[in-house]
Design a protein around this motif. Structure first.
Motif, mmCIF file in Angstrom:
data_model
loop_
_atom_site.group_PDB
_atom_site.id
_atom_site.type_symbol
_atom_site.label_atom_id
_atom_site.label_comp_id
_atom_site.label_asym_id
_atom_site.label_seq_id
_atom_site.Cartn_x
_atom_site.Cartn_y
_atom_site.Cartn_z
ATOM 1 N N LEU A 403 -1.998 40.967 -29.157
ATOM 2 C CA LEU A 403 -2.553 39.667 -28.744
ATOM 3 C C LEU A 403 -2.408 38.627 -29.844
ATOM 4 C CD1 LEU A 403 -5.922 39.971 -26.788
ATOM 5 C CD2 LEU A 403 -3.775 38.961 -26.045
ATOM 6 N N ILE A 404 -2.705 39.030 -31.070
ATOM 7 C CA ILE A 404 -2.592 38.111 -32.202
ATOM 8 C C ILE A 404 -1.151 37.643 -32.366
ATOM 9 C CG2 ILE A 404 -2.797 37.939 -34.711
ATOM 10 C CD1 ILE A 404 -5.184 39.911 -34.470
ATOM 11 N N LYS A 405 -0.212 38.558 -32.214
ATOM 12 C CA LYS A 405 1.212 38.213 -32.345
ATOM 13 C C LYS A 405 1.649 37.253 -31.249
ATOM 14 C CE LYS A 405 5.820 40.300 -32.573
ATOM 15 N NZ LYS A 405 6.595 41.577 -32.503
ATOM 16 N N GLU A 406 1.100 37.426 -30.041
ATOM 17 C CA GLU A 406 1.508 36.602 -28.896
ATOM 18 C C GLU A 406 0.794 35.252 -28.850
ATOM 19 O OE1 GLU A 406 3.786 36.994 -26.206
ATOM 20 O OE2 GLU A 406 4.571 38.412 -27.676
ATOM 21 N N GLU A 409 2.874 31.980 -28.424
ATOM 22 C CA GLU A 409 3.532 31.862 -27.121
ATOM 23 C C GLU A 409 2.508 31.583 -26.023
ATOM 24 O OE1 GLU A 409 6.549 31.841 -24.196
ATOM 25 O OE2 GLU A 409 6.431 31.424 -26.346
ATOM 26 N N ILE A 410 1.353 32.246 -26.082
ATOM 27 C CA ILE A 410 0.315 31.995 -25.088
ATOM 28 C C ILE A 410 -0.208 30.564 -25.218
ATOM 29 C CG2 ILE A 410 -1.997 32.673 -24.334
ATOM 30 C CD1 ILE A 410 -1.328 35.521 -25.231
ATOM 31 N N THR A 411 -0.358 30.097 -26.444
ATOM 32 C CA THR A 411 -0.795 28.714 -26.665
ATOM 33 C C THR A 411 0.225 27.728 -26.117
ATOM 34 O OG1 THR A 411 -2.082 29.309 -28.628
ATOM 35 C CG2 THR A 411 -1.399 27.016 -28.437
ATOM 36 N N ASP A 419 -5.457 24.088 -20.780
ATOM 37 C CA ASP A 419 -6.033 23.159 -21.752
ATOM 38 C C ASP A 419 -5.716 23.532 -23.190
ATOM 39 O OD1 ASP A 419 -7.576 25.392 -21.928
ATOM 40 O OD2 ASP A 419 -9.484 24.422 -21.491
ATOM 41 N N GLY A 420 -4.822 24.496 -23.394
ATOM 42 C CA GLY A 420 -4.313 24.783 -24.730
ATOM 43 C C GLY A 420 -5.122 25.736 -25.570
ATOM 44 N N ASP A 421 -6.217 26.282 -25.022
ATOM 45 C CA ASP A 421 -7.085 27.106 -25.865
ATOM 46 C C ASP A 421 -6.978 28.607 -25.616
ATOM 47 O OD1 ASP A 421 -8.288 27.251 -23.389
ATOM 48 O OD2 ASP A 421 -10.334 27.069 -24.151
ATOM 49 N N CYS A 422 -6.204 29.007 -24.608
ATOM 50 C CA CYS A 422 -6.178 30.422 -24.211
ATOM 51 C C CYS A 422 -5.707 31.323 -25.346
ATOM 52 C CB CYS A 422 -5.286 30.606 -22.981
ATOM 53 S SG CYS A 422 -5.274 32.295 -22.335
ATOM 54 N N GLY A 577 -3.133 33.395 -19.218
ATOM 55 C CA GLY A 577 -4.105 34.475 -19.146
ATOM 56 C C GLY A 577 -3.468 35.775 -18.698
ATOM 57 N N ALA A 578 -2.562 35.673 -17.722
ATOM 58 C CA ALA A 578 -1.848 36.858 -17.258
ATOM 59 C C ALA A 578 -0.983 37.431 -18.373
ATOM 60 C CB ALA A 578 -0.997 36.501 -16.046
#
Length: 592
Positions: A403-406, A409-411, A419-422, A577-578
């Motif tokens: 999760l930390i690595k991703e 990309e998630i941001t 809204d940019g915070d996920c 989120g997915a």
């Protein structure tokens, strides 16, 4: 050549249209359109008139302070350009007072020359009134030393607003011209301001400047017209390091080149003004206020008032300034007392630019100690162990690191789809999980207790919609695991508990696949594992495929539902989120 984006009709009409908007806010105000002068049409001509002005782009200064209790009129120039003498003379004429007029300007060459010329021209036209127009120059910037500013002097910054307010309140009380003037002059000698910015501002209608600050730089001592600061620092320091530096610049008397105000340190009484330079969020501003007060109190300086908000900007500059007004001691009998000055500051004013103030000495709010809730037994006491305790913990570590690595990309995805915070929300949760593993709160010895710990992290550390969904799911998962009669975790126990947790989650959210939310991969994973509990890899693949497929779906739930559907599909943006669920599950699978 690139241009910055702004909300306007056209750059050349922006100033007058903005003044018209300010005039619309207060029916007592009048606007001389040709001269760009906003004035208080209800000004009591038996009382001293206060006039200011300068270049536009510093809103709400200067027009935002026109009204009963502060300024009588303000003349506006183009962005960062002084108004001409004719505009200033018109301002004097519009609010001319029987008692006289005080002109207050910031220390910039253009303002001094044009306002000064207007004063002299007025005196030439009305020689009998020549002694009834006074001129006050505010220069409160401590970043410009005596050597550097030996000819032009220090710049005028946000401290100017405190001169407006005190002098304006005094004038409304009916004070004489001499009293208003000498009080304003005195305040100018007791002001110290320093600004700091993360970047320069963008002037409407002009090309974007090329000398922007680097991604890790912060500039200290910059002016309000994009003038360079005294120094740049990299990386950007946290507030607990930055604010002490700024306060030292404000109150230090050890450097004769930069010591302008007679601070003593311990025992001083001050007013603190925290000013938004235009592009700083209210969230950040609150933290700045808190840190500045802490630093001053730690140095035995009494903060009598805190005033915070947007007072004098540099258009949209992401930065702030700190101003200290040193209040007089009781031994200084020839000038207004500290209590008198505070009372003048506390008086309400009928202007949109002056913010609400408490009129009271700030009280430091203590941070309530965290109280650890007593264990209620039940779930946390359920002794369900992992079949391989080390493998259980290793899998959670891999999922957290994935999760930390991703996060970047998630941001990126969430900046388009949400809204940019996920990304940061998930990263924060993952980091907290790793910390709980280190402290022993999460282990393979008690799976139910570990799942409850993860649920609490989602609730307390993540927040928002994602935090609530994860917290509900893991709470429900812990409940399902706690009622199992098994003592060792098995794929069948996992599968049954996951199915129960998903159904419980569905009682709180309407999202169902295909919905372009995190439930798409979550349901694919749970259903596939339910049909084949021993084929974890197949369940993870099903979840990954479902997460990828969200890039083709129209959003039906979540914040993505507010984004134009065609844009998301055209840009092939999966739901962030997915994607987070995909990263977690693939992390759990790795090397399994």
């Amino acid at each position: 050549m690139s241009f910055s984006k702004h909300f306007l009709n056209k750059p050349e009409s922006l100033v007058i249209e903005s003044l018209q908007g300010v005039a619309a806010l207060n029916p007592d105000l009048g606007l001389d359109v040709p001269n760009k002068v906003l004035y208080n049409a209800a000004h009591d001509r038996s009382k001293v008139a206060l006039i200011c002005g300068g270049g536009s782009g510093h809103e709400p200064a200067h027009a935002g302070f026109v009204g009963d209790g502060i300024l009588s009129a303000a003349a506006a120039g183009a962005v960062f350009a002084s108004p001409n003498p004719a505009q200033v003379r018109r301002a004097i004429d519009l609010v001319e007072s029987d008692k006289g007029t005080v002109i207050i300007v910031k220390n910039y060459t253009g303002d001094i020359l044009n306002f000064g010329l207007a004063k002299e021209q007025y005196a030439a036209i009305h020689p009998e009134k020549s002694n009834r127009v006074k001129f006050v120059i505010v220069s409160d910037d401590v970043a410009v030393g005596r050597t550097q500013g030996k000819i032009v002097g220090r710049r005028g910054l946000a401290g100017t607003v405190l001169v407006y307010k005190i002098a304006g309140a005094l004038a409304r009380q009916g004070a004489s011209l001499e009293e208003v003037y000498t009080t304003a002059e005195y305040i100018t000698t007791r002001l110290a301001t320093i600004g700091v910015g993360l970047d320069h501002c963008h002037v409407p209608g002009t090309a974007t400047a090329e000398n922007q600050l680097g991604a890790t730089e912060i500039e200290i001592g910059l002016g309000i017209h994009n003038e360079p600061g005294a120094r740049r620092i990299s990386p950007v320091p946290p507030l607990c390091e930055l604010i002490p530096m700024l306060v030292t610049n404000l109150i230090s008397t050890t450097d004769p080149d930069r010591s302008f105000v007679p601070f003593k340190g311990k025992g001083d009484r001050v007013v603190l003004l925290v000013n938004n330079l235009g592009g700083t969020s209210e969230l950040e501003l609150g933290a700045i206020v808190r840190e500045a007060e802490k630093v001053l109190v730690a140095r035995d300086i009494t903060v009598e008032r805190i005033i915070a908000g947007t007072f004098m900007t540099s258009l949209n500059m992401p930065g702030f300034s700190l101003t200290l007004l040193l209040l007089p001691k009781t031994s200084e009998a020839s000038i207004p007392s500290a209590e008198k000055l505070l009372a003048l500051l506390d008086e309400p004013a009928s202007t949109y630019g002056w913010k609400w103030t408490s009129g009271k000495v700030p009280v430091v709010t203590p941070i309530a100690p965290q109280v650890r809730a007593a264990s209620s037994g039940g779930g946390e006491d359920a002794k369900l162990k992992a079949a391989d305790e080390k493998a259980f913990v290793d899998a959670i570590i891999r999922a957290s690191n994935a999760l930390i690595k991703e996060e970047p990309e998630i941001t990126r995805m969430d900046n388009i789809a949400g809204d940019g915070d996920c990304g940061l929300t998930l990263k924060g949760g993952a980091e907290a999980v790793l910390a709980d593993i280190q402290s022993g709160k999460i282990s393979g010895q008690n799976v139910v207790k570990s799942v409850i710990a993860i649920s609490k992290i989602a609730e307390e550390q993540m927040g928002g919609t994602s935090g609530a969904i994860y917290s509900i799911f893991f709470s429900a998962l812990a409940q399902a695991l706690s009622v199992s009669s098994a003592t060792t975790l098995s794929p069948e126990v996992w599968s049954k508990a996951l199915t129960s947790a998903l159904q419980r989650l569905y009682t709180y959210t309407r999202a169902r696949p295909p919905s372009r939310t995190l439930v798409d991969p979550l349901q694919a994973f749970v259903e596939t594992l339910g049909s084949s509990p021993n084929n974890f890899a197949a369940a993870v693949k099903a979840a990954g495929d479902a997460a990828q497929k969200t890039s083709e779906l129209e959003a039906k739930a979540g914040r993505s539902a507010y984004v134009e559907g065609d844009r998301l599909r055209q840009e092939k943006i999966p739901d962030p989120g997915a994607w987070g669920v995909k990263a977690i599950l693939e992390g759990l699978l790795a090397n399994a």
